[in-house]
Scaffold this motif. Structure first.
Motif, PDB file in Angstrom:
ATOM      1  N   SER A 308       1.273  -1.327  -0.025  1.00 51.80           N
ATOM      2  CA  SER A 308      -0.299   0.036   0.053  1.00 51.80           C
ATOM      3  C   SER A 308       1.017   1.327  -0.081  1.00 51.80           C
ATOM      4  O   SER A 308       2.200   0.973   0.812  1.00 51.80           O
ATOM      5  CB  SER A 308      -0.622  -0.018   1.664  1.00 51.80           C
ATOM      6  N   PHE A 309       0.462   2.198  -1.369  1.00 52.54           N
ATOM      7  CA  PHE A 309       1.338   3.772  -1.269  1.00 52.54           C
ATOM      8  C   PHE A 309       0.377   4.490  -0.351  1.00 52.54           C
ATOM      9  O   PHE A 309      -1.047   4.491  -1.054  1.00 52.54           O
ATOM     10  CB  PHE A 309       1.805   3.634  -2.348  1.00 52.54           C
ATOM     11  N   ASN A 310       0.370   4.983   0.830  1.00 47.82           N
ATOM     12  CA  ASN A 310      -0.386   6.563   0.895  1.00 47.82           C
ATOM     13  C   ASN A 310      -0.013   7.883   0.343  1.00 47.82           C
ATOM     14  O   ASN A 310       1.393   7.870   1.558  1.00 47.82           O
ATOM     15  CB  ASN A 310      -0.918   6.297   2.413  1.00 47.82           C
ATOM     16  N   TYR A 311      -0.356   9.018   0.415  1.00 54.91           N
ATOM     17  CA  TYR A 311       0.509  10.172  -0.015  1.00 54.91           C
ATOM     18  C   TYR A 311      -0.715  11.011   0.941  1.00 54.91           C
ATOM     19  O   TYR A 311      -1.642  11.024   0.909  1.00 54.91           O
ATOM     20  CB  TYR A 311       0.076  10.174  -1.387  1.00 54.91           C
ATOM     21  N   PHE A 312       0.300  11.886   1.289  1.00 57.42           N
ATOM     22  CA  PHE A 312      -0.487  13.552   2.232  1.00 57.42           C
ATOM     23  C   PHE A 312       0.568  14.337   1.536  1.00 57.42           C
ATOM     24  O   PHE A 312       1.419  14.394   1.115  1.00 57.42           O
ATOM     25  CB  PHE A 312       0.129  13.019   3.656  1.00 57.42           C
ATOM     26  N   THR A 313      -0.218  15.742   1.745  1.00 59.92           N
ATOM     27  CA  THR A 313      -0.446  16.739   1.548  1.00 59.92           C
ATOM     28  C   THR A 313      -0.481  17.766   2.185  1.00 59.92           C
ATOM     29  O   THR A 313      -1.070  17.138   3.319  1.00 59.92           O
ATOM     30  CB  THR A 313      -1.210  17.096   0.728  1.00 59.92           C
ATOM     31  N   ALA A 314      -0.089  19.047   2.152  1.00 60.65           N
ATOM     32  CA  ALA A 314      -0.962  20.283   3.361  1.00 60.65           C
ATOM     33  C   ALA A 314      -1.986  20.020   3.830  1.00 60.65           C
ATOM     34  O   ALA A 314      -2.107  20.175   5.243  1.00 60.65           O
ATOM     35  CB  ALA A 314      -0.212  21.715   2.780  1.00 60.65           C
ATOM     36  N   LYS A 315      -2.652  19.989   3.474  1.00 60.19           N
ATOM     37  CA  LYS A 315      -4.477  19.424   3.936  1.00 60.19           C
ATOM     38  C   LYS A 315      -4.376  18.304   4.797  1.00 60.19           C
ATOM     39  O   LYS A 315      -5.045  18.532   5.662  1.00 60.19           O
ATOM     40  CB  LYS A 315      -5.471  19.028   2.670  1.00 60.19           C
ATOM     41  N   ASP A 316      -3.136  17.843   5.612  1.00 54.24           N
ATOM     42  CA  ASP A 316      -3.321  16.423   5.507  1.00 54.24           C
ATOM     43  C   ASP A 316      -2.681  17.038   7.248  1.00 54.24           C
ATOM     44  O   ASP A 316      -2.153  16.130   8.306  1.00 54.24           O
ATOM     45  CB  ASP A 316      -3.289  15.249   5.566  1.00 54.24           C
ATOM     46  N   VAL A 317      -2.095  17.825   7.033  1.00 57.47           N
ATOM     47  CA  VAL A 317      -0.855  19.155   8.841  1.00 57.47           C
ATOM     48  C   VAL A 317      -1.928  18.904   9.633  1.00 57.47           C
ATOM     49  O   VAL A 317      -2.639  19.880   9.777  1.00 57.47           O
ATOM     50  CB  VAL A 317      -0.187  19.925   8.313  1.00 57.47           C
ATOM     51  N   VAL A 318      -1.410  18.640  10.613  1.00 59.92           N
ATOM     52  CA  VAL A 318      -2.379  18.113  11.757  1.00 59.92           C
ATOM     53  C   VAL A 318      -1.191  19.151  13.314  1.00 59.92           C
ATOM     54  O   VAL A 318      -1.651  19.062  14.280  1.00 59.92           O
ATOM     55  CB  VAL A 318      -2.519  16.834  12.491  1.00 59.92           C
ATOM     56  N   ARG A 319       0.023  19.659  12.473  1.00 60.28           N
ATOM     57  CA  ARG A 319       0.313  20.762  13.494  1.00 60.28           C
ATOM     58  C   ARG A 319      -0.065  21.905  13.420  1.00 60.28           C
ATOM     59  O   ARG A 319      -1.872  22.123  13.573  1.00 60.28           O
ATOM     60  CB  ARG A 319       1.682  20.595  13.204  1.00 60.28           C
TER      61      ARG A 319
END
Length: 336
Positions: A308-319
């Motif tokens: 599985s390859f899972n990609y994140f972007t700035a929309k997923d930042v939780v800081r």
């Protein structure tokens, strides 16, 4: 008949005995095992005595050990009610779960929760909930796949969620240990410049992994698990030559692994293990001209079934919200 087939809760005869009642005598025989070997295994591990009285088992010992033994016996009996056999490995898994202070959930139960829209990861100290759709998909894939990649910018929860899932699987008895690793490569620093012995030199690089574990496990329990090597934190270079079986394995900051290191690490995967690779392609600290093993792994393994390859972007930042703005600004600058 389910868990209610055992008379709950166990009633105390005195300060040193807990009495458990099992209505199905045939299942009770299977619970005890041939020549009571299952009971002997529990007695040896928890330092209790278990006495059979008809369709009842009396557990004698220290109060905490009694409680743990009762939890193990309940869990194993419930498994028998579901027509699932038990053997020495199942007893050992139940003992590990009791030692960690939780009954845990099975992978199937966790996935059923996800399908019902209830995304939560239960650890010993807190309940973790993925917030964004990418995080939810990532966590689901960590339970579904033996090998998963989490790729994206800092602050998107890649490592934090992976460690949370690893702790949950350890508590649930699905794995025997957690192994967390990182390449000992950082911008502008080298191990030799740091004071102390090898552990002193390495620990600063591993600190983010310690921080995540401290969020999920009580300090005393974490110290015990580290001492028993049921949780290991080690630089990537220390993984060579090992076969990692029945373990939940996380490689953090994988963009700083070379191609050879990445291949070495991926081929450590053993029976009964799960492996998670996390990294940020925009923060490669390898020497100029050296390709990143993370990027090569994407190219080479992208078509392999079961990974599985899972990609994140700035929309997923939780800081802090400003972090997402900073990431977007740098991405735009690189695109110009």
């Amino acid at each position: 008949m389910g868990f209610s087939a055992i008379t709950p809760p166990p009633r105390s005869q005195d300060a040193h005995e807990t009495l458990l009642e099992f209505p199905n005598n045939r299942l009770l025989i299977d619970l005890c095992g041939e020549f009571d070997r299952n009971l002997a295994q529990i007695e040896h591990k928890l330092q209790v005595h278990i006495l059979r009285r008809g369709n009842q088992l009396a557990v004698v010992g220290e109060p905490e050990a009694q409680s743990q033994a009762a939890a193990v016996l309940h869990q194993l009996y419930q498994r028998l009610e579901q027509n699932k056999p038990i053997d020495a490995e199942e007893v050992d898994a139940a003992l590990r779960m009791a030692d960690l202070g939780g009954t845990g959930t099975t992978v199937d139960e966790q996935l059923e929760m996800f399908e019902a829209g209830k995304f939560e990861i239960r650890t010993r100290k807190k309940q973790v909930e993925p917030r964004t759709e990418a995080q939810k998909a990532y966590v689901k894939h960590l339970f579904e796949h033996e090998l998963a990649f989490g790729i994206g910018p800092a602050g998107t929860g890649k490592t934090y969620l992976a460690v949370a899932v690893g702790v949950t699987m350890l508590i649930g008895g699905h794995v025997d240990k957690i192994i967390l690793s990182r390449p000992a490569v950082e911008a502008g620093e080298r191990l030799g410049f740091l004071p102390g012995d090898m552990k002193d030199k390495v620990d600063p690089y591993m600190q983010p992994l310690y921080d995540a574990l401290n969020d999920f496990l009580p300090a005393k329990q974490l110290a015990k698990l580290l001492e028993e090597k049921r949780i290991e934190i080690a630089p990537l270079a220390f993984m060579r030559g090992r076969t990692l079986s029945n373990a939940f394995v996380v490689l953090d900051e994988a963009q700083n692994a070379s191609t050879m290191q990445m291949k070495m690490f991926l081929t450590r995967l053993g029976q009964g293990s799960r492996m998670v690779i996390t990294g940020d392609r925009s923060q490669v600290d390898l020497p100029r001209g050296m390709p990143s093993g993370l990027q090569d792994a994407e190219r080479i393994l992208g078509h392999v079934e079961g990974i599985s390859f899972n990609y994140f972007t700035a929309k997923d930042v939780v800081r802090h919200p400003m972090v997402a703005k900073i990431i977007d600004a740098y991405d735009q600058a690189e695109g110009e």
